[in-house]
Design a protein around this motif. Structure first.
Motif, PDB file in Angstrom:
ATOM      1  N   ALA A 197       5.957   6.222   6.016  1.00 33.65           N
ATOM      2  CA  ALA A 197       6.159   4.893   6.578  1.00 33.65           C
ATOM      3  C   ALA A 197       7.254   4.929   7.640  1.00 33.65           C
ATOM      4  O   ALA A 197       7.145   4.276   8.685  1.00 33.65           O
ATOM      5  CB  ALA A 197       6.513   3.903   5.471  1.00 33.65           C
ATOM      6  N   GLY A 247       3.606  -5.813   7.026  1.00 32.99           N
ATOM      7  CA  GLY A 247       4.386  -4.635   6.682  1.00 32.99           C
ATOM      8  C   GLY A 247       3.660  -3.321   6.792  1.00 32.99           C
ATOM      9  O   GLY A 247       4.261  -2.259   6.620  1.00 32.99           O
ATOM     10  N   ALA A 248       2.350  -3.356   7.072  1.00 30.69           N
ATOM     11  CA  ALA A 248       1.580  -2.130   7.267  1.00 30.69           C
ATOM     12  C   ALA A 248       1.439  -1.875   8.768  1.00 30.69           C
ATOM     13  O   ALA A 248       1.972  -2.621   9.588  1.00 30.69           O
ATOM     14  CB  ALA A 248       0.221  -2.254   6.585  1.00 30.69           C
ATOM     15  N   GLY A 284       0.072   8.265   2.367  1.00 32.11           N
ATOM     16  CA  GLY A 284      -0.393   6.898   2.511  1.00 32.11           C
ATOM     17  C   GLY A 284      -1.886   6.901   2.727  1.00 32.11           C
ATOM     18  O   GLY A 284      -2.555   7.923   2.559  1.00 32.11           O
ATOM     19  N   LEU A 333       1.821  -5.013  -3.879  1.00 34.10           N
ATOM     20  CA  LEU A 333       3.090  -5.679  -3.575  1.00 34.10           C
ATOM     21  C   LEU A 333       2.854  -6.947  -2.793  1.00 34.10           C
ATOM     22  O   LEU A 333       1.853  -7.073  -2.090  1.00 34.10           O
ATOM     23  CB  LEU A 333       3.986  -4.765  -2.719  1.00 34.10           C
ATOM     24  CG  LEU A 333       4.578  -3.532  -3.377  1.00 34.10           C
ATOM     25  CD1 LEU A 333       5.278  -2.691  -2.330  1.00 34.10           C
ATOM     26  CD2 LEU A 333       5.566  -3.944  -4.465  1.00 34.10           C
ATOM     27  N   SER A 370      -1.499  -6.800   0.509  1.00 35.48           N
ATOM     28  CA  SER A 370      -0.903  -6.991  -0.812  1.00 35.48           C
ATOM     29  C   SER A 370      -1.774  -6.384  -1.904  1.00 35.48           C
ATOM     30  O   SER A 370      -1.286  -5.703  -2.813  1.00 35.48           O
ATOM     31  CB  SER A 370      -0.704  -8.482  -1.066  1.00 35.48           C
ATOM     32  OG  SER A 370      -0.172  -8.710  -2.351  1.00 35.48           O
ATOM     33  N   VAL A 406       7.011   0.830  -3.311  1.00 37.85           N
ATOM     34  CA  VAL A 406       5.543   0.991  -3.353  1.00 37.85           C
ATOM     35  C   VAL A 406       5.145   1.912  -4.479  1.00 37.85           C
ATOM     36  O   VAL A 406       4.237   1.616  -5.252  1.00 37.85           O
ATOM     37  CB  VAL A 406       5.017   1.527  -2.016  1.00 37.85           C
ATOM     38  CG1 VAL A 406       3.534   1.849  -2.124  1.00 37.85           C
ATOM     39  CG2 VAL A 406       5.250   0.512  -0.910  1.00 37.85           C
ATOM     40  N   GLU A 418       9.211  -6.748   0.834  1.00 39.81           N
ATOM     41  CA  GLU A 418       9.391  -5.639  -0.098  1.00 39.81           C
ATOM     42  C   GLU A 418       9.705  -4.362   0.694  1.00 39.81           C
ATOM     43  O   GLU A 418       9.127  -4.107   1.728  1.00 39.81           O
ATOM     44  CB  GLU A 418       8.118  -5.414  -0.914  1.00 39.81           C
ATOM     45  CG  GLU A 418       7.770  -6.599  -1.835  1.00 39.81           C
ATOM     46  CD  GLU A 418       8.667  -6.697  -3.032  1.00 39.81           C
ATOM     47  OE1 GLU A 418       9.439  -5.746  -3.263  1.00 39.81           O
ATOM     48  OE2 GLU A 418       8.612  -7.700  -3.732  1.00 39.81           O
ATOM     49  N   VAL A 455       9.652  -0.271   1.278  1.00 40.01           N
ATOM     50  CA  VAL A 455       8.687   0.784   1.001  1.00 40.01           C
ATOM     51  C   VAL A 455       9.064   1.595  -0.227  1.00 40.01           C
ATOM     52  O   VAL A 455       8.222   2.165  -0.899  1.00 40.01           O
ATOM     53  CB  VAL A 455       8.522   1.688   2.241  1.00 40.01           C
ATOM     54  CG1 VAL A 455       9.761   2.516   2.470  1.00 40.01           C
ATOM     55  CG2 VAL A 455       7.319   2.589   2.090  1.00 40.01           C
ATOM     56  N   ARG A 500       6.998  -0.675   7.047  1.00 40.10           N
ATOM     57  CA  ARG A 500       7.542  -0.720   5.692  1.00 40.10           C
ATOM     58  C   ARG A 500       6.639  -0.058   4.663  1.00 40.10           C
ATOM     59  O   ARG A 500       7.100   0.485   3.666  1.00 40.10           O
ATOM     60  CB  ARG A 500       7.777  -2.176   5.260  1.00 40.10           C
ATOM     61  CG  ARG A 500       8.890  -2.898   5.980  1.00 40.10           C
ATOM     62  CD  ARG A 500       9.183  -4.245   5.317  1.00 40.10           C
ATOM     63  NE  ARG A 500       8.045  -5.153   5.385  1.00 40.10           N
ATOM     64  CZ  ARG A 500       7.297  -5.503   4.348  1.00 40.10           C
ATOM     65  NH1 ARG A 500       7.519  -4.985   3.153  1.00 40.10           N
ATOM     66  NH2 ARG A 500       6.288  -6.347   4.496  1.00 40.10           N
ATOM     67  N   LEU A 501       5.328  -0.164   4.851  1.00 39.84           N
ATOM     68  CA  LEU A 501       4.365   0.251   3.842  1.00 39.84           C
ATOM     69  C   LEU A 501       3.498   1.408   4.348  1.00 39.84           C
ATOM     70  O   LEU A 501       3.130   1.429   5.523  1.00 39.84           O
ATOM     71  CB  LEU A 501       3.467  -0.934   3.461  1.00 39.84           C
ATOM     72  CG  LEU A 501       4.199  -2.163   2.917  1.00 39.84           C
ATOM     73  CD1 LEU A 501       3.236  -3.332   2.777  1.00 39.84           C
ATOM     74  CD2 LEU A 501       4.856  -1.847   1.578  1.00 39.84           C
ATOM     75  N   THR A 511      -1.618  -2.456  -1.829  1.00 42.29           N
ATOM     76  CA  THR A 511      -0.334  -1.860  -2.186  1.00 42.29           C
ATOM     77  C   THR A 511       0.191  -2.330  -3.532  1.00 42.29           C
ATOM     78  O   THR A 511       1.095  -1.715  -4.095  1.00 42.29           O
ATOM     79  CB  THR A 511       0.727  -2.177  -1.122  1.00 42.29           C
ATOM     80  OG1 THR A 511       0.898  -3.601  -1.030  1.00 42.29           O
ATOM     81  CG2 THR A 511       0.334  -1.616   0.235  1.00 42.29           C
TER      82      THR A 511
END
Length: 332
Positions: free
Chosen positions: A8, A38-39, A195, A318, A313, A328, A323, A325, A14-15, A316
């Protein structure tokens, strides 16, 4: 789980989740929505000219402050590719991820790096993974035969991931193909992936530009709803592709060519012949079911059209915002 924050971080998000670049479907609205969640959202260029490529980058940037990706396809863009890349780099107001389908030409990675950007290369074999890493790719995505769309290889994603990791490539590796659930993401992370890259999951995003009938067909897909075929080669020859089954894929012989729909591309109204690689978008009118409705094996688990943030969401495990990473791995 150590690879999760590393991947990430390399991508600038973040994800450890990447939305695939899907021509006609992955526009600025989808890319920005995924980025906001966040992706790594990705805007697809496909065959567009340089001015349109720049406009797509600017429109995405206007709707998110986050890092996002830009997908290029060297084998389809052909002679247009240098102009596309130049336009993207000129229009960029931040670090981007240049997401390349297939091995890039030798000049692309150095040029992107010189401009301060990251390069993700999608591959379909362990040999191509090693070559891409040696040529300077920052992140790899290994595409399994479960994936919707055009295929770079013919191996199941778990087998390909294991072989690539066994060969000790020096960069993070994403898994791609048939991924629709958080437990699948977790399984790939446990196997050593950094990932996942997902396409079909985001075709049914509310922000995607896919035609509603195409989205509804994915939602209705059952266990054996997809097939690998070569029936949609007009405009993209030489690559087999996974699509939803239809009268076109199941006919004993390729149906005789004729126009089945009309669509709009960069402001031009164009006919769509049966067998075209073009995907049905919100601009398409006509025989949607006779077109290339790309979908991976994970389509059987799709239950609804949802906002992109909800898809992130769900994949992940989350909440889509707020949130780090680092959480995760424990959430999955």
């Amino acid at each position: 789980m150590a690879d999760v924050p590393v991947t990430a971080g390399v991508l600038g998000v973040r994800l450890p989740l990447v939305q695939a670049g899907m021509g006609g479907v992955a526009g600025p609205a989808l890319a920005a929505a995924v980025a906001e969640a966040g992706a790594l959202g990705t805007v697809a260029l496909y065959r567009v000219d340089a001015s349109t490529a720049a406009e797509l980058v600017r429109r995405t940037a206007e709707n998110t402050a986050a890092t996002f990706g830009v997908n290029v396809i060297p084998e389809v863009a052909g002679a247009t590719l240098p102009a596309q890349v130049a336009a993207v780099l000129d229009a960029a107001d931040r670090r981007l991820v240049i997401n390349v389908y297939g091995l890039p030409p030798s000049w692309l990675v150095p040029r992107a790096h010189d401009a301060g950007h990251t390069v993700l290369v999608q591959v379909g074999s362990a040999a191509d993974a090693q070559r891409a890493a040696a040529d300077g790719a920052d992140v790899l995505a290994v595409q399994g035969v479960e994936a919707g769309g055009h295929h770079l290889g013919d191996r199941p994603v778990a087998d390909l991931l294991a072989e690539v990791l066994d060969r000790g490539v020096s960069v993070p590796v994403l898994a791609a193909g048939g991924i629709q659930r958080a437990d699948q993401v977790a399984e790939h992370l446990r196997a050593g992936a950094g990932g996942c890259l997902c396409g079909t999951a985001f075709v049914v995003a509310a922000e995607a530009a896919a035609h509603p009938d195409y989205q509804a067909a994915i939602v209705a897909a059952g266990e054996d709803a997809t097939t690998v075929t070569d029936r949609f080669a007009i405009g993209w020859p030489g690559r087999r592709h996974r699509v939803l089954r239809s009268a076109v894929t199941q006919a004993a012989q390729p149906p005789a060519g004729r126009f089945v729909a009309w669509t709009t591309v960069t402001g031009r109204r164009l006919p769509v012949p049966r067998g075209s690689a073009a995907v049905p978008t919100v601009e398409t009118q006509g025989g949607i079911a006779e077109m290339a409705r790309y979908a991976g094996t994970g389509a059987r688990w799709v239950t609804a059209v949802e906002p992109a943030a909800e898809i992130v969401s769900r994949l992940t495990g989350l909440p889509a915002t707020g949130e780090s990473v680092a959480r995760v791995g424990s959430a999955l």
